[in-house]
Design an enzyme around this catalytic site. Structure first.
Site, short mmCIF file in Angstrom:
data_model
loop_
_atom_site.label_atom_id
_atom_site.label_comp_id
_atom_site.label_asym_id
_atom_site.label_seq_id
_atom_site.Cartn_x
_atom_site.Cartn_y
_atom_site.Cartn_z
N CYS A 23 0.72 -1.07 -0.09
CA CYS A 23 0.19 0.03 -0.11
C CYS A 23 0.86 1.50 -0.04
O CYS A 23 0.27 2.43 -0.14
CB CYS A 23 -1.01 0.09 1.11
N HIS A 67 -10.47 11.34 -9.97
CA HIS A 67 -9.44 11.37 -10.76
C HIS A 67 -8.38 12.25 -10.11
O HIS A 67 -7.85 13.40 -10.94
CB HIS A 67 -9.86 11.63 -12.39
N GLU A 113 -12.92 0.26 -1.34
CA GLU A 113 -11.82 0.45 -2.30
C GLU A 113 -11.65 -0.76 -3.39
O GLU A 113 -10.78 -0.58 -4.17
CB GLU A 113 -10.37 0.63 -1.38
#
Length: 125
Positions: A23, A67, A113
């Site tokens: 991560c 984004h 996620e």
């Protein structure tokens, strides 16, 4: 008690530090967000709130995240861009729209996620 839930999605990249090694690398997700609004009573039309109102408030916030590279997002106030932090951020921002109307409040935000990993922020009242 009544609870309404709206779903939305956004795509963004982040990098977490001081967690699992994988991560810590730059990576992205196609996030799914569930925002729940609760209240104790219905209006004269028999609804807690119009779903469109919630969707508009949520969309405004999601547009800030979509984004982006979340680590550089000033709106997070220097907090690490984890799923947990994003859930808190969304809850706080949506709640600002409801502060003048104590009849309903943000009760929970779930941030997915991936299809099998979700963080939930449950708002204590």
């Amino acid at each position: 008690m009544f609870e309404l839930k709206v779903l939305t999605r956004f795509a963004a990249a982040h990098r977490l530090t001081m967690v699992a090694q994988q991560c810590e690398n730059l990576h992205g997700h196609n996030w799914k967000v569930e925002v729940c609004v609760a209240g104790k009573s219905l209006d004269a039309g028999g609804v807690l709130m119009d779903f469109g109102i919630i969707k508009n408030h949520v969309r405004e916030i999601i547009d800030r995240l979509d984004h982006t590279y979340l680590n550089e997002l000033e709106d997070l106030g220097g907090r690490p861009p984890s799923s947990e932090t994003i859930a808190v951020y969304i809850a706080e921002e949506v709640q600002k729209h409801f502060d003048a109307t104590p009849r309903f409040w943000v009760s929970r935000v779930n941030v997915w996620e991936s299809d099998d990993a979700c963080a939930s922020y449950i708002v204590e009242r």
